[in-house]
Design an enzyme around this catalytic site. Structure first.
Site, short mmCIF file in Angstrom:
data_model
loop_
_atom_site.label_atom_id
_atom_site.label_comp_id
_atom_site.label_asym_id
_atom_site.label_seq_id
_atom_site.Cartn_x
_atom_site.Cartn_y
_atom_site.Cartn_z
N LYS A 17 0.81 -1.22 0.00
CA LYS A 17 0.00 0.00 0.00
C LYS A 17 0.85 1.27 0.00
CE LYS A 17 -2.37 -0.71 3.72
NZ LYS A 17 -1.69 -1.95 4.11
N VAL A 19 4.01 1.87 -1.15
CA VAL A 19 4.64 2.19 -2.43
C VAL A 19 3.59 2.57 -3.46
CG1 VAL A 19 6.80 0.93 -2.10
CG2 VAL A 19 4.83 -0.26 -3.04
N LYS A 34 -1.67 9.72 6.16
CA LYS A 34 -1.86 8.40 6.80
C LYS A 34 -2.62 8.68 8.10
CE LYS A 34 -0.45 3.97 7.72
NZ LYS A 34 -0.38 2.81 6.84
N GLU A 99 -3.80 6.84 2.97
CA GLU A 99 -3.40 5.43 3.09
C GLU A 99 -3.94 4.82 4.37
OE1 GLU A 99 0.45 2.45 3.47
OE2 GLU A 99 0.80 4.58 3.06
#
Length: 195
Positions: A17, A19, A34, A99
């Site tokens: 996830k 990359v 994030k 993310e």
């Protein structure tokens, strides 16, 4: 034109996830966020994306937990209470890549999961899959779970080399509106890999 906002999730943990998030951050010239980092604070996913994407704007995590476990477990052991209503998208006019942590049903508290955060943020998804025994089942279960919650899958990313039979089985299960992307195994490549 409204900025593009995407939530990167995967069929499991350690699926690529981060990359893939870096790839989309680079390609869309997007900000990165994030919401929950659980463990590895000395080498967080935000730090990894910053190292891979030159000049990327990184928004701070809403929760940065010390213990490398599910957010639910880490928060409980650290005396932190995570509530869904605590999460608000960063205030930016830029494209945004968000993310997730782990897979769709990683618990963020005793009765809330990562998929609930996706629904709460009202974002379309980039679903990342990787080739291993059982990946067809895990990918299809993830697709079905997202469909059940009404989450749009904008992209399905095949991360790394895949068995062609697996690819065909999975492609036949996704909606025609979902864009399919095949990426090399970026985990083996260093900075500058997206150029």
């Amino acid at each position: 034109m409204n900025p593009i906002k995407l939530f990167i999730t995967g069929i499991d943990t350690e699926i690529g996830k981060t990359v893939v998030s870096a790839y989309f951050t680079h390609k869309l010239n997007a900000d990165y966020w994030k919401p929950i980092q659980s463990g590895d604070l000395h080498h967080s996913d935000s730090m990894k994306v910053k190292a891979l994407v030159e000049n990327a704007i990184i928004h701070p995590e809403r929760y940065a937990l010390q213990i490398p476990a599910s957010p639910c477990e880490s928060a409980a052991k650290e005396g932190v209470s995570i509530r869904l209503e605590d999460f608000v998208l960063p205030n930016t006019n830029n494209n945004l890549v968000v993310e997730g942590a782990g897979g769709l049903f990683v618990p963020i508290n005793s009765n809330t999961y990562m998929i609930d955060l996706i629904v709460h943020l009202q974002l379309p998804v980039v679903l990342v899959t990787r080739n291993y025994l059982g990946c067809i089942n895990h990918t299809m279960l993830s697709i079905e779970a997202l469909r059940t919650r009404g989450v749009v899958i904008d992209y399905l990313v095949f991360n790394g080399e895949f068995n062609p039979y697996s690819v065909e089985a999975i492609k036949g299960f996704v909606d025609q509106t979902t864009q399919i992307i095949t990426l090399p195994d970026f985990d083996k490549i260093s900075k500058g890999m997206f150029d």
